[in-house]
Scaffold this motif. Structure first.
Motif, PDB file in Angstrom:
ATOM      1  N   GLY A   1       0.522  -1.499  -0.501  1.00  0.00           N
ATOM      2  CA  GLY A   1      -0.115  -0.208   0.405  1.00  0.00           C
ATOM      3  C   GLY A   1       0.427   1.169  -0.032  1.00  0.00           C
ATOM      4  N   THR A   2       0.437   2.444   0.566  1.00  0.00           N
ATOM      5  CA  THR A   2       1.133   3.461   0.832  1.00  0.00           C
ATOM      6  C   THR A   2       2.624   3.236   1.272  1.00  0.00           C
ATOM      7  OG1 THR A   2      -1.270   4.703   0.801  1.00  0.00           O
ATOM      8  CG2 THR A   2       1.531   5.888   0.939  1.00  0.00           C
ATOM      9  N   GLY A   3       3.279   3.873   0.775  1.00  0.00           N
ATOM     10  CA  GLY A   3       5.227   3.382   1.341  1.00  0.00           C
ATOM     11  C   GLY A   3       6.013   2.094   0.572  1.00  0.00           C
TER      12      GLY A   3
ATOM     13  N   LEU B   1       6.867  -1.153  -7.392  1.00  0.00           N
ATOM     14  CA  LEU B   1       6.932   0.268  -7.923  1.00  0.00           C
ATOM     15  C   LEU B   1       8.329   1.041  -7.200  1.00  0.00           C
ATOM     16  CD1 LEU B   1       3.771  -0.174 -10.379  1.00  0.00           C
ATOM     17  CD2 LEU B   1       6.510  -1.337 -10.334  1.00  0.00           C
ATOM     18  N   THR B   2       7.281   1.690  -6.136  1.00  0.00           N
ATOM     19  CA  THR B   2       8.235   2.448  -5.087  1.00  0.00           C
ATOM     20  C   THR B   2       9.779   2.019  -4.967  1.00  0.00           C
ATOM     21  OG1 THR B   2       5.930   1.795  -3.887  1.00  0.00           O
ATOM     22  CG2 THR B   2       8.000   3.321  -2.906  1.00  0.00           C
TER      23      THR B   2
ATOM     24  N   ARG C   1      10.204   4.400  -0.082  1.00  0.00           N
ATOM     25  CA  ARG C   1       9.991   3.551   0.770  1.00  0.00           C
ATOM     26  C   ARG C   1       9.552   3.833   2.824  1.00  0.00           C
ATOM     27  NH1 ARG C   1      12.570  -1.992  -2.764  1.00  0.00           N
ATOM     28  NH2 ARG C   1      11.775  -1.335  -4.026  1.00  0.00           N
ATOM     29  N   ASP C   2       8.529   3.220   2.620  1.00  0.00           N
ATOM     30  CA  ASP C   2       8.049   3.646   4.387  1.00  0.00           C
ATOM     31  C   ASP C   2       8.718   2.680   5.039  1.00  0.00           C
ATOM     32  OD1 ASP C   2       6.599   4.039   6.939  1.00  0.00           O
ATOM     33  OD2 ASP C   2       4.458   3.177   6.069  1.00  0.00           O
TER      34      ASP C   2
ATOM     35  N   ALA D   1       8.924  -3.102   7.686  1.00  0.00           N
ATOM     36  CA  ALA D   1       9.405  -3.922   8.876  1.00  0.00           C
ATOM     37  C   ALA D   1       8.238  -4.982   8.242  1.00  0.00           C
ATOM     38  CB  ALA D   1       9.558  -3.122   9.853  1.00  0.00           C
ATOM     39  N   LYS D   2       7.067  -4.388   8.259  1.00  0.00           N
ATOM     40  CA  LYS D   2       6.402  -5.656   8.449  1.00  0.00           C
ATOM     41  C   LYS D   2       5.830  -6.703   7.022  1.00  0.00           C
ATOM     42  CE  LYS D   2       1.628  -4.363   8.624  1.00  0.00           C
ATOM     43  NZ  LYS D   2       0.445  -2.932   9.407  1.00  0.00           N
TER      44      LYS D   2
END
Length: 290
Positions: free
Chosen positions: A119-121, A267-268, A273-274, A279-280
């Motif tokens: 998702g986002t990040g 793609l990020t 990247r978050d 980490a998850k």
């Protein structure tokens, strides 16, 4: 590489017979708790992990099953091949209650579930054009035949949100216009998440009823479903017991690329990247994220 078979048991299947060194283990995941502890052990020299999808005692509805935690937990335990066993309704006269269907396609009509680890990040897009693994599906088909089960190779599974069963109009649409073969409530987003986690996934649909389209049945009979579930559960365990001998303890890379699904999916850009999301993703995408 060694084979570890993960069995996700659907309605009526809450354990596996004959596991050596059987132990229920608790697995923590960044996505919350799985449906239940996971039964681990070996069968014919092959490691096995069994997860009751709805939890022992059937405590999770199809919507509240923690799909991401379930797949993450199996990945953390080293599972390489996931066999999803689930109860379903049939849209085809010849796919009768008590029969098994080795599903190879899905239409996803669920809408209230988290469907991706990404998702986002950290954005990723995997292909689910062919959402099940042909190699693993063939092993399930052979195991079912060897167990004396009436089994059908190939079929389209309509995944509905539930928990209610279909209206008559919906049932007719899925059967006549959409050309689906079986209907259930749990294989999505499970199959999509397994692909994101680079796990081979096969779906074994155990037919319990004819949904509501059939003129001689009219509506889903819960009492009849439960009676059929009991017989299907025994058949399902007999099928599962034959899988280790068919798959073997040593495992080559998947010839269909299931275990490399993330090769070009993320793609990020690395610097965007978050870290919290990365980490998850340590178990699911650690191979490509380093």
């Amino acid at each position: 590489m060694h084979t570890t078979i993960g069995i996700i048991g659907g309605s009526g299947i809450y354990d596996i017979d004959g596991l050596e060194g059987a132990e229920w283990v608790t697995v923590d995941t960044p996505w919350g708790a799985p449906s239940d502890a996971i039964l681990t052990g070996t069968l014919d020299g092959v490691k096995m992990c069994f997860l009751p999808r709805h939890g022992r005692g059937h405590v999770h509805s199809p919507t509240t099953v923690p799909y991401r935690a379930n797949i993450d937990a199996l990945k953390r335990l080293g599972v390489t091949d996931v066999v999803a066993v689930s109860a379903c309704g049939s849209f085809r006269e010849h796919m009768a209650p008590g029969d098994f269907v080795i599903v190879d396609q899905f239409i996803d009509r669920t809408f209230a579930r988290e469907k991706s680890f990404f998702g986002t990040g950290c954005v990723a897009h995997v292909s689910v054009a062919h959402p099940t693994c042909p190699r693993l599906s063939e092993a399930c088909y052979t195991a079912a035949v060897d167990a004396g089960i009436t089994v059908h190779k190939g079929g389209t599974y309509l995944a509905m949100e539930g928990p209610q069963f279909s209206t008559l109009a919906e049932s007719k649409m899925y059967r006549e216009s959409w050309h689906c073969d079986v209907i259930g409530m749990t294989n999505m987003p499970e199959a999509k998440l397994a692909r994101e986690a680079e796990l081979c996934y096969a779906s074994v649909a155990m037919v319990t009823d004819y949904d509501s389209w059939h003129p001689d049945h009219g509506e889903v009979d819960i009492a009849q479903i439960i009676a059929t579930l009991t017989g299907n559960a025994d058949k399902g365990r007999n099928m599962v017991r034959r899988l280790p001998a068919l798959l073997g303890a040593e495992r080559a890379p998947c010839p269909h690329g299931c275990d490399r699904a993330l090769d070009y999916a993320i793609l990020t850009a690395p610097d965007k990247r978050d870290p919290a999301l990365l980490a998850k993703l340590d178990a699911v995408a650690g191979r490509v994220l380093g």
